[in-house]
Design a protein around this motif. Structure first.
Motif: not given
Length: 350
Positions: A287-298, A309-311
């Motif tokens: 789901g990283a085709g245009a936006k990035t986000k982190n996993f919030v929790t490890k 994430d963040e990529i």
């Protein structure tokens, strides 16, 4: 629903072909499948959450083009949220150009699209509560004056086989419409969770059972499992019961029948291991085709082979014989530099 079912029937007949004779072999073979020639290869891109029309989408599109020129691609599967933030308002909406046709204008293969929650927005972006909006994206498939014929979505859920235009497929793809089952709910009874989930679940199971293709892949928007902020079906966004209909539909109809389930929704890249609750099916989130986000929790909910994430990025998949060879390509959101960050080979379970 009548329009959906009619389009579904037409698309299934037009887009899916199953070989009926088994290739002779001196060794014992799986009688439930029909293999094409050993040199048959299916190569495709899996990309989701892409329709922003902004810089990130263009960077990923450039990386896709470069990878496909190097390695070859027959098509892409689009994993939903095709038009941010709130879908389209009509079949001639300019967003079809600015958020799909223009970013991918240099790519010369079809995109088999699935619907996401943002494509079915009603009151606030991404609520997934107006599934009539998704029908417009189906209608766009049939518009005759499009800039290209790349956009393929003959029905809300449909199937096709690959290699394309073959009589003996290696892979059968099942495009799911996860939104009515997984989102908050639609006030229209046409998309009520119980009936829609039962209808689509039966279609999936019947399709898997009827297919003679060695590989069966289900794809759509919402994940069964994910380590992203949305979490697992049945507990989406930490809301108990959210997505429980989709969870039930997946476990009863997809798990063990599809070799792989490929989805978006989480703006990251993940290759997740089988769950005890869903044996025989592995899960890819792209789901990283245009936006990035982190996993919030490890503290991850699910075991993974690899995740990042963040990529930005996408998965490139090559299937040949009993091998599924997948590569996660990451794309730097600032420079646009891309690289193969993870590669794994899975063997088909007979």
């Amino acid at each position: 629903m009548k329009k959906t079912l009619l389009a579904l029937a037409c698309s299934t007949m037009a887009m899916s072909a199953v070989g009926m004779s088994k290739t002779p072999s001196p060794e014992p073979v799986d009688e439930t499948v029909v293999y094409p020639t050993p040199e048959t290869v299916v190569r495709f891109i899996a990309i989701g959450d892409s329709g922003t029309g902004e810089d990130g989408q263009y960077k990923v599109a450039d990386a896709m083009q470069a990878v496909c020129e190097q390695r070859g691609c027959e098509f892409a599967i689009g994993l939903g949220d095709n038009i941010y933030e709130s879908g389209v308002d009509g079949v001639n909406d300019i967003q079809f150009d600015t958020k799909f046709e223009d970013p991918y204008k240099n790519i010369g293969f079809p995109f088999y699209m699935a619907l996401g929650n943002h494509d079915n927005t009603w009151i606030f972006a991404g609520d997934g509560a107006d599934n009539d909006k998704g029908e417009i994206q189906v209608e766009y498939h049939y518009r005759t004056d499009r800039k290209s014929d790349k956009w393929q979505m003959p029905a809300r859920f449909y199937q096709f086989s690959a290699p394309l235009n073959t009589t003996v497929p290696l892979v059968e793809f099942f495009a799911m419409d996860t939104n009515p089952s997984a989102s908050a709910g639609d006030p229209s009874n046409e998309y009520n969770k119980d009936d829609y989930s039962e209808l689509q679940g039966k279609w999936l199971k019947d399709g898997f059972m009827a297919s003679k293709a060695p590989w069966k892949i289900a794809f759509g928007h919402h994940p069964y499992i994910s380590n992203g902020s949305h979490g697992n079906a049945g507990n989406y966004d930490s809301l108990v019961g959210q997505g429980k209909h989709f969870k039930k539909m997946t476990e009863e109809n997809i798990c063990g029948n599809a070799d792989a389930m490929i989805v978006g929704h989480t703006h990251a890249l993940q290759w997740l291991k089988e769950k005890e609750s869903c044996p025989g099916t592995f899960h890819i989130v792209s789901g990283a085709g245009a936006k990035t986000k982190n996993f919030v929790t490890k503290n991850n909910l699910n075991e993974s082979y690899w995740q990042q994430d963040e990529i930005l990025g996408f998965f490139y998949v090559e299937i040949q014989g009993d091998e599924f060879r997948g590569t996660a390509y990451t794309v730097d959101p600032v420079s646009g530099e891309y690289k193969a960050s993870y590669t794994r080979t899975m063997n088909r379970k007979k």
